[in-house]
Design a protein around this motif. Sequence first.
Motif, PDB file in Angstrom:
ATOM      1  N   UNK A   7      11.548  43.829 -28.013  1.00 23.00           N
ATOM      2  CA  UNK A   7      11.046  42.946 -29.057  1.00 23.00           C
ATOM      3  C   UNK A   7      11.719  43.123 -30.400  1.00 23.00           C
ATOM      4  N   UNK A   8      12.233  44.315 -30.694  1.00 21.30           N
ATOM      5  CA  UNK A   8      12.977  44.526 -31.941  1.00 21.30           C
ATOM      6  C   UNK A   8      14.490  44.456 -31.722  1.00 21.30           C
ATOM      7  N   UNK A   9      14.942  44.837 -30.543  1.00 22.59           N
ATOM      8  CA  UNK A   9      16.374  44.826 -30.238  1.00 22.59           C
ATOM      9  C   UNK A   9      16.937  43.409 -30.281  1.00 22.59           C
ATOM     10  N   UNK A  10      16.136  42.434 -29.912  1.00 23.51           N
ATOM     11  CA  UNK A  10      16.636  41.064 -29.831  1.00 23.51           C
ATOM     12  C   UNK A  10      17.098  40.544 -31.197  1.00 23.51           C
ATOM     13  N   UNK A  11      16.550  41.101 -32.279  1.00 27.73           N
ATOM     14  CA  UNK A  11      16.928  40.650 -33.622  1.00 27.73           C
ATOM     15  C   UNK A  11      18.075  41.463 -34.213  1.00 27.73           C
ATOM     16  N   UNK A  12      18.559  42.451 -33.475  1.00 25.39           N
ATOM     17  CA  UNK A  12      19.619  43.301 -34.002  1.00 25.39           C
ATOM     18  C   UNK A  12      20.954  42.552 -34.046  1.00 25.39           C
ATOM     19  N   UNK A  13      21.734  42.721 -35.116  1.00 25.94           N
ATOM     20  CA  UNK A  13      23.072  42.110 -35.161  1.00 25.94           C
ATOM     21  C   UNK A  13      24.024  42.716 -34.139  1.00 25.94           C
ATOM     22  N   UNK A  14      23.619  43.817 -33.502  1.00 24.88           N
ATOM     23  CA  UNK A  14      24.469  44.466 -32.515  1.00 24.88           C
ATOM     24  C   UNK A  14      24.072  44.109 -31.085  1.00 24.88           C
ATOM     25  N   UNK A  15      23.137  43.177 -30.956  1.00 25.53           N
ATOM     26  CA  UNK A  15      22.731  42.696 -29.635  1.00 25.53           C
ATOM     27  C   UNK A  15      23.930  42.088 -28.909  1.00 25.53           C
ATOM     28  N   UNK A  16      23.966  42.266 -27.579  1.00 28.33           N
ATOM     29  CA  UNK A  16      25.097  41.773 -26.780  1.00 28.33           C
ATOM     30  C   UNK A  16      25.311  40.272 -26.924  1.00 28.33           C
ATOM     31  N   UNK A  17      24.265  39.523 -27.247  1.00 25.04           N
ATOM     32  CA  UNK A  17      24.405  38.076 -27.408  1.00 25.04           C
ATOM     33  C   UNK A  17      25.352  37.718 -28.544  1.00 25.04           C
ATOM     34  N   UNK A  18      25.549  38.637 -29.476  1.00 23.70           N
ATOM     35  CA  UNK A  18      26.442  38.373 -30.609  1.00 23.70           C
ATOM     36  C   UNK A  18      27.890  38.762 -30.307  1.00 23.70           C
ATOM     37  N   UNK A  19      28.125  39.369 -29.148  1.00 26.88           N
ATOM     38  CA  UNK A  19      29.468  39.866 -28.828  1.00 26.88           C
ATOM     39  C   UNK A  19      30.120  39.110 -27.672  1.00 26.88           C
ATOM     40  N   UNK A  20      29.430  38.110 -27.149  1.00 30.24           N
ATOM     41  CA  UNK A  20      29.964  37.369 -26.007  1.00 30.24           C
ATOM     42  C   UNK A  20      29.932  35.875 -26.293  1.00 30.24           C
ATOM     43  N   UNK A  21      30.702  35.160 -25.548  1.00 33.48           N
ATOM     44  CA  UNK A  21      30.679  33.708 -25.621  1.00 33.48           C
ATOM     45  C   UNK A  21      29.810  33.159 -24.502  1.00 33.48           C
ATOM     46  N   UNK A  22      29.429  31.892 -24.658  1.00 31.52           N
ATOM     47  CA  UNK A  22      28.655  31.240 -23.606  1.00 31.52           C
ATOM     48  C   UNK A  22      29.484  31.245 -22.310  1.00 31.52           C
ATOM     49  N   UNK A  23      28.865  31.396 -21.110  1.00 28.48           N
ATOM     50  CA  UNK A  23      27.419  31.449 -20.892  1.00 28.48           C
ATOM     51  C   UNK A  23      26.825  32.858 -20.978  1.00 28.48           C
TER      52      UNK A  23
END
Length: 387
Positions: free
Chosen positions: A109-125
Amino acid sequence: MRVALISHDIYPGDGQGRVNYELARYLLSQGVTVDLLADRVDEHLVDLGATWRPIHPGGQSVNLIRVWRFKHLVNRYLDAHASRYDVLLACGVVLDRPHTVNVAHFVHGTWIDSPFHAAHRHRAPQKWYYRLYSLLNAHWERAILHQAEVVVAVSDNVGRDLVQLGLPSERLCVIPNGVDTDEFSPGPSRRAALNLPGDVPLGLFVGDLRSPIKNLDTALRALVDIPDLHLAVAGTLDGSPYPSLALDLGVANRTHFLGFQRDVVGLMRSADFFVLPSHQDAFGLVVTEAMSTGLPVIVSRSVGASCLVTPEVGIVIDPPDNVEALKTAFTTLASDPDRRAQMGRAARETALNCSWSRMGSRYLELFHEVGAPSHSGLSQPASKKLA
């Protein structure tokens, strides 16, 4: 007492798996009947008397479908068998029903808002998959944690995250992870075998070198203005940007990239101090392992194990990317061998109070407080038991 320990992995191959393994081993040594509801289990636990009830064995990675299916299969098993247990011990998002204790090794729940979350380091999909993975886990996490009578956080940092998400503090307790103080103990240096210089102060970094979360870049930047200090770096190098960064910063000749190392104990015995300035780290077993080996440690406040780091045993920097603070810490330890030795002895003494058996005894004490003779999985309010 009969305990069901529920987790994907109860196997010493990673941090959480190692904690689960050591907890199960301790409980068995104390005569507790232990059932392991898991995908992967170290067979040594079965040899010691544990019963393994496989959920869907064979998988090596925990993906979204596996998480959902694991919960479903565990729920179905407990629908029929929950009454046989005094304690249902769940590790995170692994069931969806009332249970006795849930151990939070990580907070989605807190990790999802981190700027270091994997979602910020990959492209779609991949980007959308990682975000969906965390969103669903965060949703399940909130529901599941509120069904636990007591939630154990593995560090003060994790505890604060849980309270931030709305978990009442009276239902929370903190039990730090342990360390093998026999395996991780002071011993002779292996610098020559590792091709490390023998006549210079040497720091050590161990961690993921493909993600920015462990924050090696701040350590490399702090190294620039300390010409006598060398840094040994252990971790898989495939896809790592850090060798190039060390070259760009002009510290490549003093940064020794060793690749993946199995003999972490020998590496720690060869260093003068340990550094881990992570941006986020729920605990960081490697910190207590370094302390147990007799190393002073430099960690960021964002590392969960920083709660064990007093000024006598190490230095805590805050925030993690404070290059000047890390530079000062490096200089302090690199320039004073006597102080390093004194802090290393204190670090070892601190670690001796954080053994796996000490951790296990705290869990067992908690189980005796919350375990219900009626086998209902719920008993008196946790606030009364933890007061």
